[in-house]
Design a protein around this motif. Structure first.
Motif, PDB file in Angstrom:
ATOM      1  N   LEU A 270     -27.371  30.184   7.579  1.00 22.98           N
ATOM      2  CA  LEU A 270     -28.819  30.332   7.467  1.00 22.98           C
ATOM      3  C   LEU A 270     -29.303  31.761   7.231  1.00 22.98           C
ATOM      4  CD1 LEU A 270     -29.957  27.902  10.310  1.00 22.98           C
ATOM      5  CD2 LEU A 270     -30.399  27.609   7.872  1.00 22.98           C
ATOM      6  N   LEU A 271     -28.545  32.746   7.665  1.00 21.47           N
ATOM      7  CA  LEU A 271     -28.998  34.139   7.602  1.00 21.47           C
ATOM      8  C   LEU A 271     -28.122  34.951   6.666  1.00 21.47           C
ATOM      9  CD1 LEU A 271     -29.577  34.800  11.417  1.00 21.47           C
ATOM     10  CD2 LEU A 271     -31.313  34.195   9.704  1.00 21.47           C
ATOM     11  N   THR A 272     -28.727  35.889   5.975  1.00 21.23           N
ATOM     12  CA  THR A 272     -27.975  36.819   5.133  1.00 21.23           C
ATOM     13  C   THR A 272     -28.050  38.224   5.721  1.00 21.23           C
ATOM     14  OG1 THR A 272     -29.813  37.509   3.725  1.00 21.23           O
ATOM     15  CG2 THR A 272     -28.674  35.452   3.130  1.00 21.23           C
ATOM     16  N   GLU A 273     -27.356  39.146   5.069  1.00 18.64           N
ATOM     17  CA  GLU A 273     -27.363  40.540   5.503  1.00 18.64           C
ATOM     18  C   GLU A 273     -28.765  41.132   5.546  1.00 18.64           C
ATOM     19  OE1 GLU A 273     -25.060  42.714   2.657  1.00 18.64           O
ATOM     20  OE2 GLU A 273     -26.344  42.137   0.968  1.00 18.64           O
ATOM     21  N   GLU A 274     -29.709  40.532   4.826  1.00 18.20           N
ATOM     22  CA  GLU A 274     -31.082  41.033   4.821  1.00 18.20           C
ATOM     23  C   GLU A 274     -31.699  41.007   6.212  1.00 18.20           C
ATOM     24  OE1 GLU A 274     -32.728  42.474   2.402  1.00 18.20           O
ATOM     25  OE2 GLU A 274     -31.070  42.238   0.971  1.00 18.20           O
ATOM     26  N   ALA A 275     -31.164  40.189   7.113  1.00 19.36           N
ATOM     27  CA  ALA A 275     -31.671  40.152   8.480  1.00 19.36           C
ATOM     28  C   ALA A 275     -31.428  41.471   9.211  1.00 19.36           C
ATOM     29  CB  ALA A 275     -31.021  39.006   9.249  1.00 19.36           C
ATOM     30  N   CYS A 276     -30.520  42.295   8.674  1.00 15.83           N
ATOM     31  CA  CYS A 276     -30.217  43.598   9.278  1.00 15.83           C
ATOM     32  C   CYS A 276     -31.132  44.709   8.757  1.00 15.83           C
ATOM     33  CB  CYS A 276     -28.768  43.996   8.991  1.00 15.83           C
ATOM     34  SG  CYS A 276     -27.517  42.813   9.539  1.00 15.83           S
ATOM     35  N   ALA A 277     -31.979  44.398   7.791  1.00 11.32           N
ATOM     36  CA  ALA A 277     -32.722  45.435   7.063  1.00 11.32           C
ATOM     37  C   ALA A 277     -33.603  46.284   7.955  1.00 11.32           C
ATOM     38  CB  ALA A 277     -33.551  44.795   5.956  1.00 11.32           C
ATOM     39  N   GLU A 278     -34.099  45.704   9.070  1.00 14.59           N
ATOM     40  CA  GLU A 278     -34.963  46.453   9.987  1.00 14.59           C
ATOM     41  C   GLU A 278     -34.191  46.916  11.224  1.00 14.59           C
ATOM     42  OE1 GLU A 278     -37.990  47.280   9.105  1.00 14.59           O
ATOM     43  OE2 GLU A 278     -37.728  46.160   7.229  1.00 14.59           O
ATOM     44  N   TYR A 279     -32.879  46.970  11.105  1.00 13.30           N
ATOM     45  CA  TYR A 279     -32.015  47.399  12.212  1.00 13.30           C
ATOM     46  C   TYR A 279     -32.172  46.494  13.442  1.00 13.30           C
ATOM     47  CZ  TYR A 279     -31.530  51.660   9.423  1.00 13.30           C
ATOM     48  OH  TYR A 279     -31.295  52.559   8.406  1.00 13.30           O
ATOM     49  N   THR A 281     -30.807  44.316  16.007  1.00 11.33           N
ATOM     50  CA  THR A 281     -29.449  44.107  16.523  1.00 11.33           C
ATOM     51  C   THR A 281     -29.141  42.631  16.786  1.00 11.33           C
ATOM     52  OG1 THR A 281     -30.189  44.488  18.801  1.00 11.33           O
ATOM     53  CG2 THR A 281     -29.378  46.388  17.558  1.00 11.33           C
ATOM     54  N   HIS A 282     -30.169  41.782  16.818  1.00  5.44           N
ATOM     55  CA  HIS A 282     -29.911  40.351  16.953  1.00  5.44           C
ATOM     56  C   HIS A 282     -29.230  39.799  15.706  1.00  5.44           C
ATOM     57  CE1 HIS A 282     -33.147  40.775  20.037  1.00  5.44           C
ATOM     58  NE2 HIS A 282     -32.320  39.995  20.692  1.00  5.44           N
ATOM     59  N   ALA A 283     -29.213  40.580  14.639  1.00 12.59           N
ATOM     60  CA  ALA A 283     -28.540  40.166  13.409  1.00 12.59           C
ATOM     61  C   ALA A 283     -27.162  40.813  13.267  1.00 12.59           C
ATOM     62  CB  ALA A 283     -29.396  40.518  12.198  1.00 12.59           C
ATOM     63  N   LYS A 284     -26.705  41.488  14.303  1.00 11.07           N
ATOM     64  CA  LYS A 284     -25.380  42.112  14.255  1.00 11.07           C
ATOM     65  C   LYS A 284     -24.340  41.115  14.753  1.00 11.07           C
ATOM     66  CE  LYS A 284     -22.677  46.167  15.598  1.00 11.07           C
ATOM     67  NZ  LYS A 284     -22.621  47.412  16.400  1.00 11.07           N
ATOM     68  N   MET A 285     -23.461  40.691  13.861  1.00 11.28           N
ATOM     69  CA  MET A 285     -22.483  39.637  14.147  1.00 11.28           C
ATOM     70  C   MET A 285     -21.053  40.137  13.905  1.00 11.28           C
ATOM     71  SD  MET A 285     -24.849  37.301  14.411  1.00 11.28           S
ATOM     72  CE  MET A 285     -26.446  36.850  13.753  1.00 11.28           C
ATOM     73  N   ASN A 286     -20.124  39.384  14.463  1.00 10.43           N
ATOM     74  CA  ASN A 286     -18.708  39.601  14.191  1.00 10.43           C
ATOM     75  C   ASN A 286     -18.077  38.242  13.899  1.00 10.43           C
ATOM     76  OD1 ASN A 286     -15.973  40.093  14.180  1.00 10.43           O
ATOM     77  ND2 ASN A 286     -15.874  41.012  16.197  1.00 10.43           N
ATOM     78  N   PRO A 287     -17.749  37.969  12.622  1.00  9.63           N
ATOM     79  CA  PRO A 287     -17.922  38.780  11.414  1.00  9.63           C
ATOM     80  C   PRO A 287     -19.393  38.829  10.996  1.00  9.63           C
ATOM     81  CG  PRO A 287     -17.034  36.636  10.852  1.00  9.63           C
ATOM     82  CD  PRO A 287     -17.054  36.694  12.346  1.00  9.63           C
ATOM     83  N   PRO A 288     -19.735  39.758  10.105  1.00 14.98           N
ATOM     84  CA  PRO A 288     -21.145  40.004   9.794  1.00 14.98           C
ATOM     85  C   PRO A 288     -21.767  38.938   8.895  1.00 14.98           C
ATOM     86  CG  PRO A 288     -19.752  41.390   8.434  1.00 14.98           C
ATOM     87  CD  PRO A 288     -18.829  40.695   9.406  1.00 14.98           C
ATOM     88  N   LEU A 289     -23.089  38.970   8.868  1.00 10.75           N
ATOM     89  CA  LEU A 289     -23.823  38.137   7.925  1.00 10.75           C
ATOM     90  C   LEU A 289     -23.529  38.610   6.511  1.00 10.75           C
ATOM     91  CD1 LEU A 289     -27.239  38.071   9.830  1.00 10.75           C
ATOM     92  CD2 LEU A 289     -25.463  36.294   9.832  1.00 10.75           C
ATOM     93  N   ARG A 290     -23.397  37.673   5.592  1.00  9.93           N
ATOM     94  CA  ARG A 290     -23.020  38.023   4.216  1.00  9.93           C
ATOM     95  C   ARG A 290     -24.194  37.831   3.252  1.00  9.93           C
ATOM     96  NH1 ARG A 290     -18.366  40.977   5.114  1.00  9.93           N
ATOM     97  NH2 ARG A 290     -16.908  39.797   6.407  1.00  9.93           N
ATOM     98  N   THR A 291     -23.981  37.178   2.132  1.00 12.48           N
ATOM     99  CA  THR A 291     -24.975  37.079   1.071  1.00 12.48           C
ATOM    100  C   THR A 291     -25.384  35.628   0.837  1.00 12.48           C
ATOM    101  OG1 THR A 291     -23.368  36.772  -0.716  1.00 12.48           O
ATOM    102  CG2 THR A 291     -23.859  39.050  -0.045  1.00 12.48           C
TER     103      THR A 291
END
Length: 467
Positions: A270-279, A281-291
């Protein structure tokens, strides 16, 4: 005698090819009758009205982090089990990256004892592949298997050594358990977010998909060299190329294709790397959100049965930890309570799969992989683990109202559809959102009072949740 009749619901049991209205009678923790229950068996039995609801085998999540022992401020077995129940999950498998790590038989006994004390969801332990997850020598695999470990993994860390991984697969294969691999080449992984232009613009270290794909390819080659003696499972898959590697390997494996499996989590659908755009941290995953392209490929891999299991990777953290700067904040989010609605949104609403396939991926496939015999289906004699779902219930995700200790959820505030309204474990109702559906609330209490008291005390001791 403990009895409960579930009447008038739409039963979906993929293992037994049932997708129709049916009653189900539970007696002494087992399924006693499925279909039309005669009055002679129903008389005097507390009845749960399931009209308008889906009745399914108890949902199963093979990938959760309950943090106990050592990090009880984040979650405990009791609060994690309560979160599972609230999400409709009757059985979960907790990962071994605790402090200390679950790498010996005593650790397995500890998890089992805590789970029995909580008396909520079934909690099964996985054991470490290597001692202390250090990747240097094998853990006590045989002893842990004897004590009930359902799988083996160093989750949170990939096994970097090919030689050690080959040995681990050999030894785990002797136990009949599966290897769960955290697919991450340590020389390429470990960044703060997906590698690419956005990470560069944000000034954050990138984590390329290649880190995942290299380990998938290596392990699949090891599995093939061993003639697929050991079942191998890729955890939290995130990339299009990784899905293609798994697809090709399953094709090449022929009759052994079922011994190679993969899972995907709600956030990676459901989420892409764009969720990290505002820093955030709830969008910081392991492994990370992709495209977006990766999401589309993962959904296709679900559609064509390359990926056969849905797992949340429920990873609670304190508000103080997630309030750190992005690079310093821990990876992970909580996922048990909103998971069902998020899977509906990602897969059913998107037209990827239908309800029977969704239930299959959330029940029997995980039960088979982890040898949870008698679970994941509702045949006569099976464990009386049942989930009742209102597929049309609209609700708003409120991370601050969750049963678990943590609130690190990027889906807070989302309006979603579909929710578990009753969770039944071994014939006992642990969750019932509408008490009017039960004919005799005194005959079958909503949950064990002692278990609820234990959970309430631990929940009250948790630090206040913040935004």
């Amino acid at each position: 005698m403990n009895r409960l009749l579930i009447r008038g619901g739409h039963l979906i049991d993929p293992q037994n090819n049932i997708d129709t209205q049916a009653d189900i009678l539970l007696v002494d923790g087992r399924v006693a009758n499925v279909g039309t229950v005669p009055p002679s068996e129903a008389d005097g039995t507390p009845t749960l009205d399931a009209s308008g609801l889906l009745v399914t085998p108890g949902l199963i999540d093979i990938h959760v982090h309950f943090r106990e022992p050592g990090q009880e401020q984040k979650e405990t077995i009791a609060t994690g089990a309560a979160a599972a129940i609230a999400g409709g999950f009757t059985s979960v498998c907790c990962m071994p990256n605790t402090t200390p790590a679950i790498d010996d038989d005593a650790s397995i006994d500890f998890i089992d004892e805590r789970a029995h004390r909580a008396n909520l969801a079934n909690v099964f332990a996985t054991g470490c592949l290597t001692r202390n997850r250090a990747g240097e020598e094998l853990a006590e695999i045989a002893l842990m298997a004897q004590r009930g470990a359902v799988a083996f993994t160093d989750d949170g860390t990939g096994v970097a050594s090919a030689d050690l991984m080959a040995k681990a697969m050999t030894y785990v294969g002797m136990t009949g358990r599966a290897v769960f691999q955290h697919c991450e080449d340590p020389t390429l992984g470990g960044g703060a977010m997906n590698a690419g232009p956005l990470a560069t613009r944000l000034g954050l270290p990138g984590w390329p998909g290649l880190a995942e794909e290299l380990m998938i390819q290596r392990d699949l080659m090891i599995a093939r060299s061993q003639n697929y003696h050991t079942r191998w499972h890729a955890q939290h898959m995130t990339t299009a190329n990784g899905a293609e590697l798994l697809r090709r390997a399953k094709h090449d494996a022929g009759d052994n294709a079922h011994r190679i499996t993969g899972e995907v989590s709600p956030h990676h659908l459901l989420l892409t790397e764009e969720a990290c755009a505002e820093y955030d941290t709830h969008a910081k995953m392991n492994p990370p959100l992709r495209t977006t392209a990766d999401i589309e490929a993962l959904r296709q891999a679900v559609a064509d049965r390359t990926i056969t299991i849905l797992a949340t990777d429920h990873a609670p953290h304190t508000a103080e930890e997630k309030a750190l700067e992005f690079e310093d904040a821990p990876y992970g989010i909580i996922g048990l309570e909103p998971a069902l609605a998020l899977y509906i949104k990602a897969l059913i609403d998107a037209g990827t799969i239908d309800w029977p396939r969704l239930i299959e991926m959330m029940t029997i496939r995980g039960a088979e992989l982890c040898n949870l015999d008698g679970r994941g289906h509702l045949a006569t004699g099976a464990h009386a683990d049942v989930t009742l779902i209102d597929p049309n219930l609209n609700w708003t995700i409120d991370a601050h109202a969750f049963a678990g200790k943590a609130a690190n959820c990027p889906f807070h505030g989302w309006n979603v559809r579909g929710r578990a309204v009753a969770t039944i474990v071994s014939g006992d109702i642990k969750l019932l959102r509408d008490a009017d559906r039960l004919s005799d609330a005194t005959a079958t209490p909503p949950a064990d009072e002692a278990a609820l008291a234990t959970f309430a005390a631990e929940r009250a001791a948790a630090p206040p949740r913040q935004g």
